[in-house]
Design a protein around this motif. Structure first.
Motif, short mmCIF file in Angstrom:
data_model
loop_
_atom_site.label_atom_id
_atom_site.label_comp_id
_atom_site.label_asym_id
_atom_site.label_seq_id
_atom_site.Cartn_x
_atom_site.Cartn_y
_atom_site.Cartn_z
N GLU A 800 6.32 9.16 -9.63
CA GLU A 800 4.94 8.61 -9.57
C GLU A 800 3.85 9.41 -10.46
N ARG A 986 -1.04 8.22 -1.86
CA ARG A 986 -0.19 7.09 -2.51
C ARG A 986 -1.20 7.25 -4.04
N TYR A 992 -1.30 11.98 -3.14
CA TYR A 992 -0.21 11.59 -2.83
C TYR A 992 1.12 13.59 -2.86
#
Length: 1125
Positions: A800, A986, A992
């Motif tokens: 990510e 996110r 995150y």
């Protein structure tokens, strides 16, 4: 261990040691009514905290048989502690008792059967431990009956008045008498050999009649003496007046010795000569006439101890030889003793002054210690008076900060206050809450109280100490681990002070502990603090001479890891501004009453460290208070005035920031040689540094790490030393390289339109791109050229994060090229300046115009370091080979960090130092070296994680904390459980947060990516914690109660709880437990109704947590305390 016998004939092996706070419970169990009648009611913990010397007699099972506490003033309020000398002279016949040779017994308890034997053993140990001690007095306002054990060892003091009190005296001569010193005779030889053979002195072992020959050859220049105990020789010394002063002068700094001042005048006969021509340690030149003068001066000024040995049971009386030596040689002023640098420091040396070598590169393989005749005189400490001003001015006339000292001394004479003293931040009226008590302190408008004390010898001022009441106790308590040395609850606020100035004449530096002890007594203080600021912080207005003497009497106080408080959520419950406000960083040292009689053994071994890496700095941090001779060889010296966050370009391990380095006294304790290691001479044991500097060593430590290597186009076959690099090509390896690149870019590139090429394949590539963008360079001018990655290796362990960075690069219009290798620079023509580069790729050739080339590729061992290692025939197998104790093939050379690999004989090629936290590796290396000098040290068991952080493109603050793991797994990786990863937020929204739990539900990795600065110290404290300690974090996450780990306020509070190392094994948070109960004292009775083992454990943990929160109320005001609900 010694053996004592009880009144009933029972024998017990015992050991006398310094008392620890953990002994308090056992000591309380020994208190009898007889002890209370003589010493009054006693708080044992308070007594141990304030005693100058507290000793405990324990057996082999660590059972406490007896305890005694000694102070530098009488018991109770019989007399003010500053006036006991006059009081004693008025009421008793004790004219010879002085603060230097007298201590007072404040408390004694013992097992009844062992009381008499214990008292004798303790007194013997105390007289042995304190060389100057002649008398121990028992002077108490309580006129109780002395118990039988004390009656046998104490005699009544002869009274001059009818004062009602207990007054007794104990003399050294009855327990540990001074040794009789006499000239040695040949017939002493056989008696001396009995204990000399045990010492295994090489000269005696190889020449059986060596001592006899020394005794027979005595003359006017050579003299031998023995010390006797009970009629038998127990020590031997040989002294000569034939001293090679020229060699000593060439190797050591003798400038401050009064007895050798004449020698310096002779050597520097020509005052017009330039400084560099007066003294050349490498090639000293002295004409024959000067040599004659040096020899004559040396004969008349000093003698040298050429052989010394004493039985270990009488070693504490080694100093008895010194007065005898000056009696035999009445015309000399100095006694010199030289020892090998690897020789342990024995007790005689602790009475002498160590002279430093003239320079690091001229450090001889021996240390020189000097004792001056003036050191035999008695030293007196008293408050300074106005008449001392001219003498103090003369004492400090050669010091650079003398004006600051004299100004503060004048303020003391005028107002007794520091008018320029800084007030505590915020309101002048502040509430201090420390260690369970609170009070109001008002910083007066007319300044802070000052005190000044002078040390005199026969009415001559030889030292001065100026102290100022400490006004920042809250800050010190919050920022430093003070509780490792003192309990604040047993010290009043006015008992703390910090050292403004300290100067002591070299001849009396051995008396510095007495100066501090007396200043604490006369000033009614219990603790002195000293702040040591790094050189780049100004102004420097504290005059300390010599600093190493002060640090030798003090203990270093380590910084505390700081909590990053969520101020918006806490509101009025946040800690006070006095705690949160940052001050200029400093290293803190402490001198307390109980440290004034505790000697510090230092090591003279010459330790040379090559490389200022995180591993090397951690190594120095541990050793800097142990070793006299630490040298750092580093390419750019020791950079501590700049921070990675300010400079950018490279990521960091979060091991050392500029503030961290400023809070460690490396600049004062470590000699720094700037340059690169170019050769190692193992036979002569020295390192050759670029520029021709030679640095000798006893132990060499290599921590050079790995560096990005200069790029080599495919067609270039020149060696690195002959490769000409363009002026606009930068290979970044440290802060110095980054600062140079930043200055060049700001001056020569930012305003242009040329391309910036970043070449490499690591996280540093991304942090460098973010730095270029922050300098105002447009993204379309930046080309990121990735080299082919190693199989299975990625810059980011979390996909990510990798995805977010790629998106940020694309948004910034940064050009990205993959799988490229540098082929040509400037098409093979003139390389400077670099205008174009060509790369080979998996497809067609890539050619780019270039205005600046930043190289972050090919991390390997530095070529000069490799050449030095290889030419010295150390085993090198792609890395420097070491064993499990960090030793190379040469036992005098150790190495650690990414530079090294373990020997193949361990069959563990997948593991190396590079797999572990660099700071931990450095500490383990230091512990391994310390065991060579102190085998009793125990290694630390903590295993910190590997940490990487930096600022990435897109403005993301990145933190990655991982468990140390093997480079090449020999077995398939274990799959994580489905619920072992907790993820909130996110990357697109910049919040995150990912937590990985292992099979035991302990945090083993975390990854954070945020658009806001991260509370790093809070998040690092999560590593290794069980999720139950985080308030059942795993189950609450599965229930959907934690939408954002960054913003979850309870989580922030629990992070603070983890910082205090408290938690409930039942899984409830401390706050939850306390908030549901009304706590009286330590723990509510409601918690004790359930008597099951599990309930008792929970109650004990809750009680401990409540006590901790109460104790640290000033740091954790957001938690509810006892009686608040």
């Amino acid at each position: 261990m010694r053996t004592i016998t009880s009144s009933s004939g029972q024998e017990e092996a015992v050991n006398v040691r310094r008392t620890e706070s953990a002994d308090a419970q056992g000591i309380n169990g020994l208190i009898s009514p007889e002890a209370g009648a003589v010493f009054g009611r006693v708080n044992v913990i308070h007594l141990l905290e304030k005693a100058n010397l507290a000793v405990t007699l324990a057996n082999e099972r660590e059972e406490i048989l007896a305890h005694a506490s000694f102070f530098d003033h009488p018991v109770g309020d019989l007399v003010d502690q500053t006036c006991w000398e006059a009081f004693l002279q008025k009421h008793f016949s004790a004219e010879t008792c002085t603060p230097l040779n007298t201590l007072f017994l404040h408390f004694f308890v013992a097992e009844t059967d062992f009381a008499t034997a214990s008292a004798n053993e303790i007194l013997r140990a105390v007289f042995n431990a304190v060389t100057e001690l002649e008398y121990i007095l028992l002077l108490s306002p309580y006129a109780g009956v002395l118990e039988e054990a004390l009656e046998e060892v104490f005699d009544p003091l002869q009274r001059l008045t009818d004062l009602e009190c207990s007054a007794f005296i104990c003399h050294r001569q009855e327990h540990c008498p001074k040794l009789l010193i006499r000239p040695a005779r040949v017939e002493d030889h056989d008696d001396l050999r009995i204990f000399v053979d045990q010492t295994k002195v090489l000269s005696v072992m190889e020449q059986p009649y060596f001592l006899a020959e020394l005794i027979q050859e005595q003359n006017e220049e050579n003299h031998c003496a023995v010390c006797e105990s009970d009629g038998l020789p127990v020590g031997f010394i040989s002294v000569t007046s034939d001293v090679d002063f020229k060699q000593l002068h060439d190797s050591f700094d003798l400038s401050e010795l009064d007895g050798l001042y004449k020698l310096d005048q002779i050597t520097n006969a020509d005052p017009a000569a330039p400084p560099e021509s007066r003294e050349d340690p490498e090639n000293p030149q002295t004409n024959p006439q000067e040599e004659t003068q040096l020899t004559e001066a040396g004969k008349s000024s000093a003698v040298c101890i050429q052989f010394f040995v004493i039985d270990k049971n009488h070693e504490t009386r080694s100093v008895d030889f010194l007065p005898y030596i000056f009696t035999v040689f009445p015309d000399v002023d100095l006694c010199i003793i030289t020892v090998p640098t690897l020789s342990p420091e024995f007790l005689l040396l602790q009475s002498c002054i160590r002279l430093p070598p003239r320079s690091t590169n001229a450090s001889p393989p021996r240390e020189i210690y000097v004792f001056q005749r003036s050191g035999l005189r008695s030293v007196e400490v008293r408050p300074a008076v106005a008449a001392d001003r001219p003498a103090v001015s003369e004492l400090v006339k050669t010091l650079s900060l003398r004006e600051s000292l004299l100004q503060d001394l004048d303020r003391f004479y005028e107002t007794r206050r520091d008018k320029d003293g800084e007030e505590m931040p915020g309101s002048r009226l502040v509430r201090i809450q420390l260690s369970g008590f609170s009070s109001l302190t008002d910083t007066p408008a007319d300044g802070v109280p000052l005190q000044a004390f002078v040390s005199t010898v026969q009415s001559e001022v030889v030292g001065i100490l100026i102290i100022r009441d400490e006004q920042d106790l809250q800050y010190l308590c919050a920022r430093y681990n003070m509780e490792s040395f003192i309990y604040f609850s047993h010290h009043r606020l006015e008992e703390h002070a910090h050292i403004l100035h300290f100067v002591l004449a070299p001849s009396f530096q051995r008396c510095c502990r007495h100066l501090f002890k007396e200043s604490l007594r006369l000033g009614h203080k219990s603790c002195l603090f000293h702040r040591l600021y790094p050189p780049h912080i100004s102004p420097q207005n504290s005059c300390v001479h010599h600093l190493d003497i002060l640090l030798d009497c003090a203990v270093p106080v380590c910084p505390r890891r700081q909590i990053v408080f969520p101020l918006e959520e806490l509101g009025i419950n946040a800690p006070s501004l006095q705690i949160r406000k940052e001050q200029a960083p400093f290293a803190l040292s402490l001198i307390s009453r109980k440290l004034t009689l505790e000697p510090k053994v230092t090591v003279n071994a010459r330790i040379v460290l090559v490389g200022a890496s995180d591993t090397g700095l951690s190594f120095l941090e541990v050793l800097c208070f142990w070793f006299n001779s630490l040298t750092l060889v580093s390419t750019h010296g020791l950079l501590s005035d700049f921070d990675h966050e300010d400079i950018g370009f490279l990521s960091t391990s979060h091991a050392y920031s500029s503030r961290d380095l400023s809070r460690v006294p490396l600049h004062s304790c470590v000699s720094v040689v700037s340059g690169k290691m170019v050769a190692i001479n193992r036979k002569s044991k020295h390192v050759l540094v670029s520029g021709g500097v030679t640095v000798p060593y006893d132990h060499l430590v290599l921590c050079t790490g790995l560096q990005y290597q200069a790029p080599r186009p495919a067609e270039v076959n020149q060696p690195d030393s002959n490769l000409q690099l363009p002026s606009n090509l930068f290979t970044l390896n440290d802060l110095h390289d980054c600062m140079a690149a930043r200055r060049w870019l700001s001056a020569n590139f930012v305003e242009l339109e040329d391309n910036a090429i970043v070449y490499g394949n690591s996280i540093d590539v991304f942090t460098t791109v973010e730095t270029l963008l922050s300098l105002g360079i447009l993204g379309n001018r930046i080309h990121v050229v990735f080299t082919p990655p190693e199989p299975g290796v990625s810059c980011f362990s979390d996909p990510e994060v990798e995805k977010a960075v790629a998106t940020a690069l694309k948004k910034a219009e940064v050009q990205v090229h993959h799988h490229c290798l540098l082929a040509l620079m400037n098409n093979g023509e003139n390389p400077d300046p670099l205008t174009s580069v060509t790369f080979t790729t998996d497809a067609e050739t890539l050619s780019l115009q270039c205005g600046v080339f930043i190289n972050l590729s090919n991390k390997a061992v530095d070529s000069e370091a490799f050449r030095s290692i290889n030419d010295s025939f150390l085993v090198f197998d792609s890395r420097l080979v070491i064993d499990a104790t960090f030793h190379t093939s040469d036992p005098s050379i150790s190495a650690a960090g990414p530079l090294t690999k373990f020997s193949r004989s361990y069959y563990s090629d997948e593991w190396s130092n590079a797999n572990f936290n660099s700071k931990e590796v450095g500490r383990d290396l230091a512990a391994m070296l310390l065991r060579l000098f102190d085998p009793t040290l125990e290694p630390a068991m903590e295993t910190p994680p590997e940490t990487e952080r930096g600022k990435l493109p897109g403005g993301f603050h990145f933190l990655q904390v991982t468990k140390p793991s093997a480079t090449q797994l020999t077995a398939p990786p274990v799959q994580k459980l489905q619920d072992s990863c907790l993820v909130t937020g996110r990357v697109e929204t910049g919040n995150y947060f990912s937590l990985h739990l292992d099979s035991y539900e302990q945090v083993e990795a975390l990854t954070c990516l945020s658009l806001k600065p991260l509370p790093l110290s809070n998040y690092l404290s999560l590593y290794g914690k069980q999720q139950q300690l985080l308030g059942q974090l795993s189950s609450r996450y599965r229930q959907g109660l934690i939408p954002d780990l960054h913003r979850f306020s309870d989580f922030e509070q629990e992070l603070q709880q983890i910082t205090s190392h408290t938690g409930d094994v039942s899984g409830q948070t401390v706050q939850g437990d306390v908030s549901g109960q009304t706590v009286q004292g330590d723990v509510s009775p409601l918690l004790l109704q359930d008597r099951s083992p599990a309930a008792e454990v929970r109650a004990a943990v809750r009680s401990s947590a409540v006590r901790y929160l109460s104790f640290n109320r000033n740091l954790l005001p957001m938690f509810a305390g006892p009686g608040q609900l």
